[in-house]
Design a protein around this motif. Structure first.
Motif, PDB file in Angstrom:
ATOM      1  N   GLU A   4      58.994 -11.981  -4.762  1.00 54.29           N
ATOM      2  CA  GLU A   4      58.718 -11.570  -3.384  1.00 54.29           C
ATOM      3  C   GLU A   4      57.299 -11.044  -3.190  1.00 54.29           C
ATOM      4  O   GLU A   4      56.904 -10.731  -2.070  1.00 54.29           O
ATOM      5  CB  GLU A   4      59.724 -10.516  -2.932  1.00 54.29           C
ATOM      6  CG  GLU A   4      61.106 -11.081  -2.674  1.00 54.29           C
ATOM      7  CD  GLU A   4      62.015 -10.102  -1.956  1.00 54.29           C
ATOM      8  OE1 GLU A   4      62.910 -10.571  -1.234  1.00 54.29           O
ATOM      9  OE2 GLU A   4      61.830  -8.881  -2.115  1.00 54.29           O
ATOM     10  N   ALA A   5      56.549 -10.916  -4.271  1.00 55.07           N
ATOM     11  CA  ALA A   5      55.159 -10.489  -4.138  1.00 55.07           C
ATOM     12  C   ALA A   5      54.407 -11.495  -3.266  1.00 55.07           C
ATOM     13  O   ALA A   5      54.617 -12.701  -3.351  1.00 55.07           O
ATOM     14  CB  ALA A   5      54.501 -10.399  -5.509  1.00 55.07           C
ATOM     15  N   GLY A   6      53.541 -10.974  -2.422  1.00 53.71           N
ATOM     16  CA  GLY A   6      52.749 -11.847  -1.574  1.00 53.71           C
ATOM     17  C   GLY A   6      53.458 -12.317  -0.323  1.00 53.71           C
ATOM     18  O   GLY A   6      53.038 -13.304   0.278  1.00 53.71           O
ATOM     19  N   THR A   7      54.521 -11.619   0.073  1.00 56.59           N
ATOM     20  CA  THR A   7      55.207 -11.972   1.309  1.00 56.59           C
ATOM     21  C   THR A   7      55.139 -10.804   2.287  1.00 56.59           C
ATOM     22  O   THR A   7      55.026  -9.646   1.887  1.00 56.59           O
ATOM     23  CB  THR A   7      56.676 -12.368   1.063  1.00 56.59           C
ATOM     24  OG1 THR A   7      57.396 -11.257   0.513  1.00 56.59           O
ATOM     25  CG2 THR A   7      56.756 -13.550   0.120  1.00 56.59           C
ATOM     26  N   LEU A   8      55.212 -11.126   3.556  1.00 52.93           N
ATOM     27  CA  LEU A   8      55.089 -10.122   4.612  1.00 52.93           C
ATOM     28  C   LEU A   8      56.433  -9.928   5.293  1.00 52.93           C
ATOM     29  O   LEU A   8      57.015 -10.888   5.813  1.00 52.93           O
ATOM     30  CB  LEU A   8      54.036 -10.561   5.632  1.00 52.93           C
ATOM     31  CG  LEU A   8      53.684  -9.551   6.724  1.00 52.93           C
ATOM     32  CD1 LEU A   8      52.985  -8.328   6.132  1.00 52.93           C
ATOM     33  CD2 LEU A   8      52.788 -10.195   7.788  1.00 52.93           C
ATOM     34  N   ALA A   9      56.930  -8.693   5.289  1.00 51.33           N
ATOM     35  CA  ALA A   9      58.195  -8.400   5.956  1.00 51.33           C
ATOM     36  C   ALA A   9      58.019  -8.285   7.467  1.00 51.33           C
ATOM     37  O   ALA A   9      58.826  -8.821   8.233  1.00 51.33           O
ATOM     38  CB  ALA A   9      58.796  -7.108   5.399  1.00 51.33           C
ATOM     39  N   MET A  10      56.969  -7.591   7.898  1.00 54.82           N
ATOM     40  CA  MET A  10      56.687  -7.435   9.327  1.00 54.82           C
ATOM     41  C   MET A  10      55.205  -7.163   9.539  1.00 54.82           C
ATOM     42  O   MET A  10      54.564  -6.525   8.703  1.00 54.82           O
ATOM     43  CB  MET A  10      57.479  -6.265   9.937  1.00 54.82           C
ATOM     44  CG  MET A  10      58.957  -6.464  10.064  1.00 54.82           C
ATOM     45  SD  MET A  10      59.780  -5.175  11.072  1.00 54.82           S
ATOM     46  CE  MET A  10      59.604  -3.729  10.015  1.00 54.82           C
ATOM     47  N   ALA A  11      54.687  -7.626  10.667  1.00 50.71           N
ATOM     48  CA  ALA A  11      53.365  -7.232  11.149  1.00 50.71           C
ATOM     49  C   ALA A  11      53.586  -6.346  12.363  1.00 50.71           C
ATOM     50  O   ALA A  11      54.292  -6.738  13.303  1.00 50.71           O
ATOM     51  CB  ALA A  11      52.529  -8.451  11.518  1.00 50.71           C
ATOM     52  N   ALA A  12      53.011  -5.150  12.351  1.00 48.90           N
ATOM     53  CA  ALA A  12      53.284  -4.154  13.384  1.00 48.90           C
ATOM     54  C   ALA A  12      52.128  -4.042  14.368  1.00 48.90           C
ATOM     55  O   ALA A  12      50.987  -3.770  13.964  1.00 48.90           O
ATOM     56  CB  ALA A  12      53.557  -2.804  12.739  1.00 48.90           C
ATOM     57  N   TYR A  13      52.428  -4.231  15.649  1.00 49.72           N
ATOM     58  CA  TYR A  13      51.424  -4.163  16.713  1.00 49.72           C
ATOM     59  C   TYR A  13      51.670  -2.938  17.585  1.00 49.72           C
ATOM     60  O   TYR A  13      52.816  -2.652  17.966  1.00 49.72           O
ATOM     61  CB  TYR A  13      51.474  -5.430  17.571  1.00 49.72           C
ATOM     62  CG  TYR A  13      50.854  -6.624  16.902  1.00 49.72           C
ATOM     63  CD1 TYR A  13      49.557  -7.028  17.204  1.00 49.72           C
ATOM     64  CD2 TYR A  13      51.549  -7.339  15.928  1.00 49.72           C
ATOM     65  CE1 TYR A  13      48.972  -8.119  16.574  1.00 49.72           C
ATOM     66  CE2 TYR A  13      50.970  -8.430  15.292  1.00 49.72           C
ATOM     67  CZ  TYR A  13      49.686  -8.812  15.619  1.00 49.72           C
ATOM     68  OH  TYR A  13      49.105  -9.886  14.984  1.00 49.72           O
ATOM     69  N   ALA A  14      50.595  -2.230  17.915  1.00 49.75           N
ATOM     70  CA  ALA A  14      50.686  -0.987  18.671  1.00 49.75           C
ATOM     71  C   ALA A  14      50.375  -1.205  20.144  1.00 49.75           C
ATOM     72  O   ALA A  14      49.366  -1.825  20.495  1.00 49.75           O
ATOM     73  CB  ALA A  14      49.736   0.052  18.094  1.00 49.75           C
ATOM     74  N   ALA A  15      51.236  -0.670  20.996  1.00 51.75           N
ATOM     75  CA  ALA A  15      50.983  -0.601  22.434  1.00 51.75           C
ATOM     76  C   ALA A  15      50.246   0.698  22.751  1.00 51.75           C
ATOM     77  O   ALA A  15      50.281   1.652  21.964  1.00 51.75           O
ATOM     78  CB  ALA A  15      52.294  -0.664  23.202  1.00 51.75           C
TER      79      ALA A  15
ATOM     80  N   LEU B 247      57.717  -9.618  14.045  1.00 53.88           N
ATOM     81  CA  LEU B 247      56.685  -8.743  14.590  1.00 53.88           C
ATOM     82  C   LEU B 247      57.354  -7.474  15.081  1.00 53.88           C
ATOM     83  O   LEU B 247      58.425  -7.514  15.691  1.00 53.88           O
ATOM     84  CB  LEU B 247      55.930  -9.417  15.738  1.00 53.88           C
ATOM     85  CG  LEU B 247      54.621 -10.128  15.380  1.00 53.88           C
ATOM     86  CD1 LEU B 247      54.877 -11.250  14.377  1.00 53.88           C
ATOM     87  CD2 LEU B 247      53.936 -10.650  16.627  1.00 53.88           C
ATOM     88  N   LEU B 248      56.716  -6.346  14.800  1.00 58.27           N
ATOM     89  CA  LEU B 248      57.191  -5.033  15.207  1.00 58.27           C
ATOM     90  C   LEU B 248      56.262  -4.500  16.285  1.00 58.27           C
ATOM     91  O   LEU B 248      55.040  -4.575  16.146  1.00 58.27           O
ATOM     92  CB  LEU B 248      57.195  -4.106  13.987  1.00 58.27           C
ATOM     93  CG  LEU B 248      57.429  -2.615  14.210  1.00 58.27           C
ATOM     94  CD1 LEU B 248      58.842  -2.362  14.729  1.00 58.27           C
ATOM     95  CD2 LEU B 248      57.190  -1.850  12.903  1.00 58.27           C
ATOM     96  N   PHE B 249      56.836  -3.971  17.364  1.00 55.26           N
ATOM     97  CA  PHE B 249      56.051  -3.413  18.457  1.00 55.26           C
ATOM     98  C   PHE B 249      56.434  -1.946  18.657  1.00 55.26           C
ATOM     99  O   PHE B 249      57.616  -1.600  18.663  1.00 55.26           O
ATOM    100  CB  PHE B 249      56.290  -4.177  19.759  1.00 55.26           C
ATOM    101  CG  PHE B 249      55.983  -5.641  19.676  1.00 55.26           C
ATOM    102  CD1 PHE B 249      54.675  -6.091  19.598  1.00 55.26           C
ATOM    103  CD2 PHE B 249      57.004  -6.579  19.663  1.00 55.26           C
ATOM    104  CE1 PHE B 249      54.387  -7.450  19.510  1.00 55.26           C
ATOM    105  CE2 PHE B 249      56.728  -7.931  19.575  1.00 55.26           C
ATOM    106  CZ  PHE B 249      55.414  -8.366  19.497  1.00 55.26           C
ATOM    107  N   GLY B 250      55.436  -1.091  18.834  1.00 58.30           N
ATOM    108  CA  GLY B 250      55.730   0.321  19.034  1.00 58.30           C
ATOM    109  C   GLY B 250      54.513   1.096  19.489  1.00 58.30           C
ATOM    110  O   GLY B 250      53.425   0.543  19.674  1.00 58.30           O
TER     111      GLY B 250
END
Length: 282
Positions: free
Chosen positions: A63-74, A117-120
């Motif tokens: 699992e190395a080198g994998t992305l679980a989530m990219a988080a974007y800020a509002a 994608l995570l938004f918060g």
């Protein structure tokens, strides 16, 4: 058409990485990127600095080198609520992992190929780092560029800044923006659905020099660059972290107005690096 740029601008805030050696990966970001441990749920490591942060998920071998989530800020709870209402039935609960660096109310969406994608809204206001390098964009390879771009543009609200087009007229790469910066997300057509790299934006060419010297200190050499990209017009170089994740340092990324017509670039080395050899993925 409602877009993120004009209605609810977002910036890439932090990443959730999967690693089979989380302590080793954490040590790299603590040392080179000046991150410090932060509170996180069991099974996670969280690291934060001024304008960069990472959450590391303990994973299985492979699992190395994998992305679980990219988080974007509002920018505010009000804008996050407006985005949530617009996205409607594709919104999913973020859970405890989604609120490591975000306030209560964060949510996720999953694209047609399973990327999350995570938004918060950030819990705290960020302060400048001693060496400037703000987490700024991330890039993926996809086996179905048209479907993925359609989802992010027409469902989420990203805007196309530039496209790279092959000799046969097919779009090979698409750069997407979520605010006034040229891109915070990009995809290129390839043979796999994998994470390609993530990027930190500095302030000038001297910062690029200083970061290269910092990596040289630990004998972690540059594998692509230095150079200047065509789309985005940014200076750059790339290294890898202990898991093989590609890490880009950038400066002078183009600012783009909401009314800009997407640019079209040829699929060639000069587009990837106007200073010399390009790294063309397959």
């Amino acid at each position: 058409m409602t877009t993120l740029q004009t209605s609810t601008p977002l910036r890439l805030h932090h990443l959730h990485l999967r690693s089979s050696a989380p302590q080793v990966l954490a040590a790299f970001y603590e040392d080179l990127f000046e991150l410090r441990p932060a509170t996180a749920p069991d099974g996670l490591l969280a690291l934060a600095g001024g304008e960069r942060a990472v959450v590391i998920h303990s994973g299985q071998a492979g699992e190395a080198g994998t992305l679980a989530m990219a988080a974007y800020a509002a920018r505010s709870a009000e804008e996050l609520a407006a985005l949530r209402a617009r996205l409607g039935d594709i919104v999913q609960d973020a859970g405890a992992a989604g609120e490591v660096f975000f306030r209560s109310g964060a949510f996720t969406v999953t694209d047609p190929q399973g990327r999350r994608l995570l938004f918060g809204v950030p819990r705290t206001r960020r302060e400048p780092d001693s060496m400037a390098a703000r987490l700024q964009h991330t890039v993926f390879q996809t086996t179905d560029l048209a479907a993925v771009v359609d989802f992010y543009v027409n469902r989420i609200g990203f805007t196309i800044s530039d496209e790279v087009v092959a000799d046969d007229g097919a779009v090979a790469t698409c750069f997407l923006r979520s605010d006034d910066e040229h891109h915070s997300l990009a995809f290129f057509q390839g043979s796999n659905n994998v994470w390609d790299h993530h990027c930190y934006e500095t302030t000038c060419w001297n910062d690029i020099r200083d970061w290269a010297d910092r990596f040289a200190r630990v004998r972690r050499g540059i594998f692509f660059g230095p150079g200047r990209h065509g789309p985005g017009n940014n200076l750059f170089f790339m290294v890898t972290d202990p898991d093989g994740n590609r890490v880009e340092l950038s400066a002078e990324l183009e600012q783009v107005g909401a009314d800009k017509t997407p640019g079209v670039w040829p699929h060639e080395e000069y587009t990837l690096n106007s200073w010399g050899r390009g790294w063309i993925r397959t």
